[in-house]
Design an enzyme around this catalytic site. Structure first.
Site, PDB file in Angstrom:
ATOM      1  N   ARG A  66      88.923  40.366  22.725  1.00  0.00           N
ATOM      2  CA  ARG A  66      90.071  41.275  22.636  1.00  0.00           C
ATOM      3  C   ARG A  66      91.116  41.005  23.720  1.00  0.00           C
ATOM      4  NH1 ARG A  66      86.711  44.652  21.552  1.00  0.00           N
ATOM      5  NH2 ARG A  66      87.918  46.481  21.006  1.00  0.00           N
ATOM      6  N   LYS A  94      81.283  20.297  34.627  1.00  0.00           N
ATOM      7  CA  LYS A  94      81.023  19.076  35.389  1.00  0.00           C
ATOM      8  C   LYS A  94      81.195  19.343  36.885  1.00  0.00           C
ATOM      9  CE  LYS A  94      83.144  16.431  31.622  1.00  0.00           C
ATOM     10  NZ  LYS A  94      84.366  15.696  31.270  1.00  0.00           N
ATOM     11  N   ARG A 116      90.463  35.535  33.699  1.00  0.00           N
ATOM     12  CA  ARG A 116      89.289  36.396  33.796  1.00  0.00           C
ATOM     13  C   ARG A 116      88.188  35.554  34.432  1.00  0.00           C
ATOM     14  NH1 ARG A 116      86.843  40.225  29.204  1.00  0.00           N
ATOM     15  NH2 ARG A 116      88.616  41.389  29.981  1.00  0.00           N
ATOM     16  N   HIS A 144      90.692  45.341  36.503  1.00  0.00           N
ATOM     17  CA  HIS A 144      91.173  44.819  35.219  1.00  0.00           C
ATOM     18  C   HIS A 144      92.476  45.605  35.007  1.00  0.00           C
ATOM     19  CE1 HIS A 144      91.490  43.345  31.227  1.00  0.00           C
ATOM     20  NE2 HIS A 144      90.382  43.809  30.680  1.00  0.00           N
TER      21      HIS A 144
END
Lengths: 334, 430
Positions: A66, A94, A116, A144
């Site tokens: 979302r 890696k 994020r 957030h």
């Protein structure tokens, strides 16, 4: 249109790291800017050419559908190009560091990062290493901010339509796994700055000690909080974050803490039901409540796009300020 | 290198063995590394002007990680010894949890060899308590002691097995050697990034609950009591731990404790910016804790301040907080912080501070040092009590620049370290 151009000039930060760091005026600026992007009468969100030619990179080190899609749609509504970067398919596996990853992408020509990341503090860490805007889409358990903003925008919307001028004195309860929730923290910072009363409610083991220092009240008694709450924002238990150390099971959470119609009988009849999603139907929230007229869960999602448009516009538009004129900001279709 | 005698002229000698402070000259032999004579108006060819300085018995640091063998890019014994001397120290006990760990006599010998080559502070090896520091079986504590190990430590976390810790303390007591213990309950401290409190709640980081330290000190000191041996708690960081340590010492005089310079002067508030330089284990605590630690040192419940030197490369620390290593490069700040906090702020007598940092630490390790008598090893820490200076990592000799005290103003610091008769300039000599 000219209004939007004025707003961009009022924004002075390179990045959006968290609501803890913003003033009340800055938060209101974002919310008012989001208003400008609101759906037209045909219900489609306005498309604006403001960020044409700009590249927004979604740098997602944690799963999300979302939020990353919401940012992508927001960026495209502003006519920016979007690149989605997810770690499973990247060189991070890696052993490439975050800073190297970002610098490599920058060398290809990125104009902003929406990130994020699993580490609290990662957004400010990246922001300190790159010259372009970094929008925090969730850093560990820290903040957030766009979720906090869209939640606040939604609350403001609902209560404006009920005749309330602002959020002063509004009782907002945030319920559930507060410990692991960046959404709870961002919401609390923003709401408190706008004058609301915020209560964190949930099991003791899921509310970190010392969190009252943020200015919130803490309660373990959901029923007494429900009686006076104007808004309840429900969080889900984050099992992926070792919830088992703190809480026995979804079943127990549901029976002791779950919100269903029966439980809501003691609440105000027009209590606003919110959830950042994804919802676990039948656990923290019953299907009936999720789909009831009190629920604004889908409006939150819609508002998320315009709030994110506002954030991208203000942070990225800052450097384009000179190029804005009313011709560039037209109403309706491109 | 010259082999003539050195005269330290006009300094104030702080002799902890005779409990006496007096302005005297000291003649030291570079050739033998010993004190030749103490007196007034001594003459010679090589005179070091110590007017305005205090000559203390050499300070000995109980715990530093030189990452050698294994990760010499972080420090190495050769460089660490020089950094310690630059910090005014005359000896350091190096941590045994290297790669590979020091759990055998060959590794002990390696550390001693490197120390001899380094030409800086004496670096004494510690050995691991258990084989490979895995916490499963006792390491060769006896043979390592015979090879020169001065104490035993498994590294950063407490030994989980009570049986093994009890056994280790008892076994080491046969050799009169101390077990170094970092008292934090392993399950409660697992994955914690900082102190558990209002800051960790706000910052969204897993906090280390204070109870993890308190219960571990309780457990480990009782085990030491029962085992009849010596335990050194390293470090103690909480005000709540102090009464436990005090009571443990009443039962068992052979429990000793330290804390680090950072825990005296910094708190968890520093972590607001997620700057990894503040990431240490055990974590920075609160003002209440640092005040209690200062009082506890003055009282004697905390015996000494220990650097807990743990340098890292810039690449290792310039990452997200979650992934950054725990530790700070502190060896060049130990003397300055101790003088600033205890001599100036807490008004402790210099002779007592000096005793704790030299004679007491010497006795914990069972190594020579501490005296001003003719024939004694010439190991001295020479300080300027009133010099105001600012910690500047660019002036560090340590390879590690990860120091949370960078930029801090201190009053008092080391000017010279004399080690085995050799004079070294320290960080406050500029």
């Amino acid at each position: 249109m000219k209004d939007l151009a004025t707003k961009v000039k009022q924004w002075t930060r390179k990045d959006l790291i968290g609501l803890e760091y913003l003033s009340r005026d800055e938060i209101e600026l974002i919310l008012d800017t989001a208003e400008s992007f609101r759906a037209g009468p045909d219900r489609s969100i306005r498309k604006v050419p403001a960020l044409r030619g700009q590249v927004v990179v979604n740098l997602f080190f944690e799963n999300s559908t979302r939020t990353s899609n919401s940012f992508a749609i927001a960026a495209k509504r502003l006519s920016a190009d979007v690149v989605n970067f997810s770690t499973s398919t990247s060189s991070v596996s890696k052993g490439e560091t975050l800073v190297d990853t970002a610098k490599n992408i920058l060398a290809m020509g990125a104009d902003a990062f929406v990130m994020r990341h699993q580490a609290s503090g990662a957004a400010s860490f990246l922001a300190n290493h790159v010259d372009v805007p970094v929008i925090n889409a969730g850093d560990g358990q820290h903040e957030h901010p766009t979720q906090g903003l869209l939640d606040i925008f939604t609350i403001r919307d609902v209560f404006r339509s009920r005749g309330r001028a602002n959020l002063e004195g509004l009782n907002v309860a945030i319920m559930g796994d507060i410990r692991h929730s960046r959404v709870a923290r961002s919401n609390a910072w923003g709401l408190i700055k706008l004058g609301a009363n915020v209560t964190f409610v949930g099991p003791k083991t899921l509310i970190p000690r010392g969190i009252e220092s943020m200015g919130v009240k803490v309660s373990n008694d959901l029923d007494s909080v429900l009686k006076t709450a104007d808004v309840i924002n429900m969080l889900r238990i984050q099992y992926e974050r070792r919830a088992g150390d703190y809480f026995p099971s979804a079943g127990e959470f549901s029976s002791i803490w779950g919100i269903n119609s029966q439980r809501l009988k003691i609440a105000k009849p027009d209590i606003v039901i919110m959830h950042p999603g994804p919802i676990n139907r039948g656990i923290e929230i019953s299907a009936e409540v999720a789909d009831s007229p009190n629920s604004v869960i889908l409006q939150q999602v819609t508002n998320g796009v315009i709030v994110r448009m506002a954030v991208l516009y203000l942070t990225m538009g800052r450097k384009l300020t000179g190029a804005f004129d009313s011709a560039a900001l037209t109403d309706g279709a491109e | 290198m010259s082999n003539s005698d050195i005269i330290l002229k006009n300094g104030v000698i702080v002799d902890c063995e005779t409990n006496n402070e007096s302005r005297q000259d000291v003649r030291i032999s570079r050739a033998t590394g010993l004190v030749i004579e103490i007196g007034s108006n001594l003459s010679g060819t090589e005179i070091i002007d110590c007017a305005g300085l205090h000559i203390l018995p050499g300070w000995i640091d109980l715990r530093a990680q030189f990452n050698d063998p294994g990760k010499a890019s972080r420090e190495s014994i050769l460089n660490g010894a020089k950094a310690a001397a630059h910090g005014g120290l005359t000896a350091v006990a190096a941590r045994a949890d290297t790669t590979p760990p020091v759990d055998n006599i060959a590794s002990v010998s390696y550390v001693l060899q490197q120390s001899a080559l380094a030409g800086g502070a004496r670096v004494y090896p510690t050995g691991t308590i258990t084989k490979k520091a895995e916490g499963k079986e006792l390491a060769e504590i006896g043979r390592m002691t015979q090879a020169g190990a001065v104490g035993f430590t498994d590294g950063e976390r407490t030994l989980q097995s009570a049986v093994l810790l009890h056994s280790a303390i008892e076994y080491a007591s046969m050799f009169n050697k101390v077990i170094f213990d970092v008292p934090q309950n392993p399950e409660l401290s697992d994955e914690s990034l900082m102190h558990q409190g209002a800051m960790s709640a706000k910052l969204g980081m897993k906090g280390l609950p204070p109870v993890a330290e308190v219960i571990q000190i309780g457990r480990d000191s009782r085990l030491a009591d029962s085992a009849g041996g010596r335990l050194h708690l390293t470090p103690v960081t909480l005000h709540d731990s102090i009464k436990i340590v005090r009571s443990a010492k009443q039962h068992n005089a052979r429990v000793t404790a330290d804390t680090s310079p950072l825990h005296l002067v910094l708190t968890d508030e520093s972590l607001a910016t997620y700057d990894t330089v503040f990431k240490v284990f055990p974590p920075l605590r609160t003002v209440k804790d640092s005040n209690a630690l200062k009082a506890a040192y003055k009282e004697g419940v905390i015996d000494c301040i220990v650097s807990h030197h743990s340098p890292f490369t810039a690449e290792e620390t310039d990452v997200e907080f979650l992934y950054a290593p725990f530790g700070n490069s502190t060896i060049e700040t130990l003397v300055g912080v101790v003088l600033d906090v205890f001599y100036h702020e807490m008004n402790m007598p210099l002779i007592e501070i000096a005793r704790r940092q030299s004679l007491l630490t010497r006795d914990i390790l069972g190594v020579p040092g501490g005296g001003f008598k003719p024939g004694a090893p010439a190991d001295f820490t020479i300080v300027n009590l009133d010099k105001e200076w600012t910690v500047d990592v660019r002036k560090f000799k340590s390879k590690g620049k990860n120091c949370a005290l960078d930029g801090k103003r201190l009053r008092g610091g080391p000017v010279y370290a004399v080690i085995g008769g050799q004079l070294h300039s320290s960080i406050c000599s500029e």
